[in-house]
Design a protein around this motif. Sequence first.
Motif, PDB file in Angstrom:
ATOM      1  N   TYR A  10       0.830  -1.206   0.000  1.00 15.52           N
ATOM      2  CA  TYR A  10       0.000   0.000   0.000  1.00 15.52           C
ATOM      3  C   TYR A  10       0.870   1.265   0.000  1.00 15.52           C
ATOM      4  O   TYR A  10       0.475   2.302  -0.514  1.00 15.52           O
ATOM      5  N   TYR A  16       2.541  -2.654  -5.394  1.00 16.09           N
ATOM      6  CA  TYR A  16       1.132  -3.054  -5.583  1.00 16.09           C
ATOM      7  C   TYR A  16       0.901  -3.436  -7.040  1.00 16.09           C
ATOM      8  O   TYR A  16       0.322  -4.481  -7.345  1.00 16.09           O
ATOM      9  N   ARG A  34      -8.596  -6.158 -15.776  1.00 17.78           N
ATOM     10  CA  ARG A  34      -9.294  -4.898 -15.505  1.00 17.78           C
ATOM     11  C   ARG A  34     -10.637  -4.793 -16.234  1.00 17.78           C
ATOM     12  O   ARG A  34     -11.459  -3.941 -15.898  1.00 17.78           O
ATOM     13  N   CYS A  53     -13.984   1.897  -3.816  1.00 15.20           N
ATOM     14  CA  CYS A  53     -12.662   1.479  -3.355  1.00 15.20           C
ATOM     15  C   CYS A  53     -11.688   1.524  -4.533  1.00 15.20           C
ATOM     16  O   CYS A  53     -11.055   0.523  -4.869  1.00 15.20           O
ATOM     17  N   GLY A  55      -8.830   2.776  -4.955  1.00 20.60           N
ATOM     18  CA  GLY A  55      -7.384   2.702  -4.761  1.00 20.60           C
ATOM     19  C   GLY A  55      -6.700   3.823  -5.533  1.00 20.60           C
ATOM     20  O   GLY A  55      -7.160   4.966  -5.561  1.00 20.60           O
ATOM     21  N   GLN A  58      -6.516   2.149 -10.578  1.00 17.89           N
ATOM     22  CA  GLN A  58      -6.173   1.103 -11.551  1.00 17.89           C
ATOM     23  C   GLN A  58      -7.363   0.728 -12.440  1.00 17.89           C
ATOM     24  O   GLN A  58      -7.189   0.547 -13.640  1.00 17.89           O
ATOM     25  N   ASP A  74     -12.735   6.261  -2.219  1.00 18.65           N
ATOM     26  CA  ASP A  74     -11.840   5.446  -1.391  1.00 18.65           C
ATOM     27  C   ASP A  74     -11.684   6.147  -0.043  1.00 18.65           C
ATOM     28  O   ASP A  74     -11.890   7.357   0.060  1.00 18.65           O
ATOM     29  N   ALA A  75     -11.309   5.360   0.978  1.00 17.34           N
ATOM     30  CA  ALA A  75     -11.136   5.940   2.308  1.00 17.34           C
ATOM     31  C   ALA A  75      -9.698   6.408   2.524  1.00 17.34           C
ATOM     32  O   ALA A  75      -9.417   7.086   3.511  1.00 17.34           O
ATOM     33  N   SER A  76      -8.797   6.049   1.639  1.00 21.17           N
ATOM     34  CA  SER A  76      -7.381   6.355   1.859  1.00 21.17           C
ATOM     35  C   SER A  76      -6.953   7.634   1.136  1.00 21.17           C
ATOM     36  O   SER A  76      -6.941   7.678  -0.101  1.00 21.17           O
ATOM     37  N   TRP A  96     -16.141   6.492   3.369  1.00 20.04           N
ATOM     38  CA  TRP A  96     -16.286   5.064   3.657  1.00 20.04           C
ATOM     39  C   TRP A  96     -17.402   4.503   2.789  1.00 20.04           C
ATOM     40  O   TRP A  96     -18.446   5.144   2.626  1.00 20.04           O
ATOM     41  N   THR A  97     -17.177   3.315   2.282  1.00 19.46           N
ATOM     42  CA  THR A  97     -18.195   2.699   1.427  1.00 19.46           C
ATOM     43  C   THR A  97     -19.489   2.408   2.188  1.00 19.46           C
ATOM     44  O   THR A  97     -20.555   2.332   1.585  1.00 19.46           O
ATOM     45  N   GLU A  98     -19.369   2.250   3.503  1.00 12.82           N
ATOM     46  CA  GLU A  98     -20.551   1.928   4.305  1.00 12.82           C
ATOM     47  C   GLU A  98     -21.484   3.119   4.442  1.00 12.82           C
ATOM     48  O   GLU A  98     -22.611   2.984   4.913  1.00 12.82           O
ATOM     49  N   SER A 113     -13.357  -3.535  -7.732  1.00 13.10           N
ATOM     50  CA  SER A 113     -12.459  -4.662  -8.013  1.00 13.10           C
ATOM     51  C   SER A 113     -11.535  -4.914  -6.831  1.00 13.10           C
ATOM     52  O   SER A 113     -10.970  -3.975  -6.247  1.00 13.10           O
ATOM     53  N   VAL A 114     -11.415  -6.188  -6.516  1.00 15.73           N
ATOM     54  CA  VAL A 114     -10.575  -6.718  -5.432  1.00 15.73           C
ATOM     55  C   VAL A 114     -10.530  -5.832  -4.182  1.00 15.73           C
ATOM     56  O   VAL A 114      -9.456  -5.537  -3.659  1.00 15.73           O
ATOM     57  N   ALA A 115     -11.697  -5.462  -3.693  1.00 13.75           N
ATOM     58  CA  ALA A 115     -11.768  -4.678  -2.460  1.00 13.75           C
ATOM     59  C   ALA A 115     -12.703  -5.305  -1.431  1.00 13.75           C
ATOM     60  O   ALA A 115     -12.480  -5.159  -0.229  1.00 13.75           O
ATOM     61  N   GLU A 118     -11.626  -7.110   1.737  1.00 10.72           N
ATOM     62  CA  GLU A 118     -11.049  -6.395   2.882  1.00 10.72           C
ATOM     63  C   GLU A 118     -12.117  -6.067   3.929  1.00 10.72           C
ATOM     64  O   GLU A 118     -11.825  -5.439   4.931  1.00 10.72           O
TER      65      GLU A 118
HETATM   66  C1  SAM Z   1      -6.934  -3.893  -2.659  1.00  9.79           C
HETATM   67  S1  SAM Z   1      -7.320  -2.190  -2.917  1.00  9.79           S
HETATM   68  C2  SAM Z   1      -8.178  -2.273  -4.465  1.00  9.79           C
HETATM   69  C3  SAM Z   1      -7.871  -1.057  -5.297  1.00  9.79           C
HETATM   70  C4  SAM Z   1      -8.411  -1.088  -6.731  1.00  9.79           C
HETATM   71  N1  SAM Z   1      -9.863  -1.190  -6.751  1.00  9.79           N
HETATM   72  C5  SAM Z   1      -7.825  -2.202  -7.568  1.00  9.79           C
HETATM   73  O1  SAM Z   1      -8.563  -2.869  -8.293  1.00  9.79           O
HETATM   74  O2  SAM Z   1      -6.600  -2.374  -7.556  1.00  9.79           O
HETATM   75  C6  SAM Z   1      -8.623  -1.927  -1.759  1.00  9.79           C
HETATM   76  C7  SAM Z   1      -8.963  -0.448  -1.560  1.00  9.79           C
HETATM   77  O3  SAM Z   1     -10.130  -0.381  -0.749  1.00  9.79           O
HETATM   78  C8  SAM Z   1     -10.011   0.735   0.118  1.00  9.79           C
HETATM   79  N2  SAM Z   1     -10.917   0.478   1.248  1.00  9.79           N
HETATM   80  C9  SAM Z   1     -10.867  -0.551   2.125  1.00  9.79           C
HETATM   81  N3  SAM Z   1     -11.896  -0.485   2.986  1.00  9.79           N
HETATM   82  C10 SAM Z   1     -12.627   0.614   2.641  1.00  9.79           C
HETATM   83  C11 SAM Z   1     -13.826   1.205   3.132  1.00  9.79           C
HETATM   84  N4  SAM Z   1     -14.484   0.657   4.155  1.00  9.79           N
HETATM   85  N5  SAM Z   1     -14.285   2.325   2.536  1.00  9.79           N
HETATM   86  C12 SAM Z   1     -13.620   2.884   1.492  1.00  9.79           C
HETATM   87  N6  SAM Z   1     -12.478   2.366   0.972  1.00  9.79           N
HETATM   88  C13 SAM Z   1     -11.993   1.245   1.540  1.00  9.79           C
HETATM   89  C14 SAM Z   1      -8.547   0.784   0.472  1.00  9.79           C
HETATM   90  O4  SAM Z   1      -8.172   2.086   0.890  1.00  9.79           O
HETATM   91  C15 SAM Z   1      -7.897   0.368  -0.851  1.00  9.79           C
HETATM   92  O5  SAM Z   1      -7.562   1.494  -1.637  1.00  9.79           O
END
Ligand code: SAM
Length: 208
Positions: A10, A16, A34, A53, A55, A58, A74-76, A96-98, A113-115, A118
């Motif tokens: 990260y 990454y 993708r 999410c 990221g 990508q 995204d939250a970051s 936050w997605t929630e 994708s791929v989030a 988590e």
């Molecule tokens: C593995 S990365 C995926 C990034 C991108 N979608 C990809 O395909 O490569 C997961 C992303 O989800 C974000 N994330 C995780 N939990 C989250 C949440 N509750 N709300 C918003 N973003 C979140 C993280 O900050 C991170 O950027």
Amino acid sequence: MATILRTWSYRYQWLYDAVASLAAVSVGGVERFRHLALLSLTIESETKVLDLCCGSGQATQVLVKSSNDVTGLDASPLSLKRARQNVPQAQYVEAWTENMPFPDSHFDLVHTSVAMHEMQPEQLRQIFQEVYRVLKPGGVFALVDFHAPTNWVFWPGLSLFFVLFETETAWQLLKTDLVGLLEEVGLSVSNSPTLCAGGSLQVIQAKK
Ligand SMILES: C[S@@+](CC[C@H](N)C(=O)[O-])C[C@H]1O[C@@H](n2cnc3c(N)ncnc32)[C@H](O)[C@@H]1O
């Protein structure tokens, strides 16, 4: 669980992206990976798209090629800073997605994708409820994420990847019925998940 490699992946975008490229070999490369969740969808220039999410952008990069109205969430703050540099054609929201800061029935397409791997199970339910809320009637939620391999050959690679880079939630996702959860919040899924890479990835398209 996970190792320092997760933190580094990260922190350093090159790491990454290198890991994602390596993992994408199993589906024929990053370009194909993708597009997986978007196959068979029609995205036009005015289609209102949310990359959940996102990221560092990508997948956003792919979405802006079809739509002029893409929002990445995204939250970051660090990921969003990179996404703004990598894909300036999209707009970005830190949230936050929630609990998304969008009105009801706002988007034609929500992509992620791929989030989802988590998220804790309870978080997943909240997120899917939010996705349902922000989608327009007839809108589509398209997601690609991990799945328990159906071909045993893929178990060692996926397990190693999870041990090095992921946390408990990724293992939990392998046992989660995402289609069931999506249907619980009111989305309809007409087909079983499409499985790729020996079943280690699933693609789901759900409609409001
Ligand atoms: C593995 S990365 C995926 C990034 C991108 N979608 C990809 O395909 O490569 C997961 C992303 O989800 C974000 N994330 C995780 N939990 C989250 C949440 N509750 N709300 C918003 N973003 C979140 C993280 O900050 C991170 O950027």
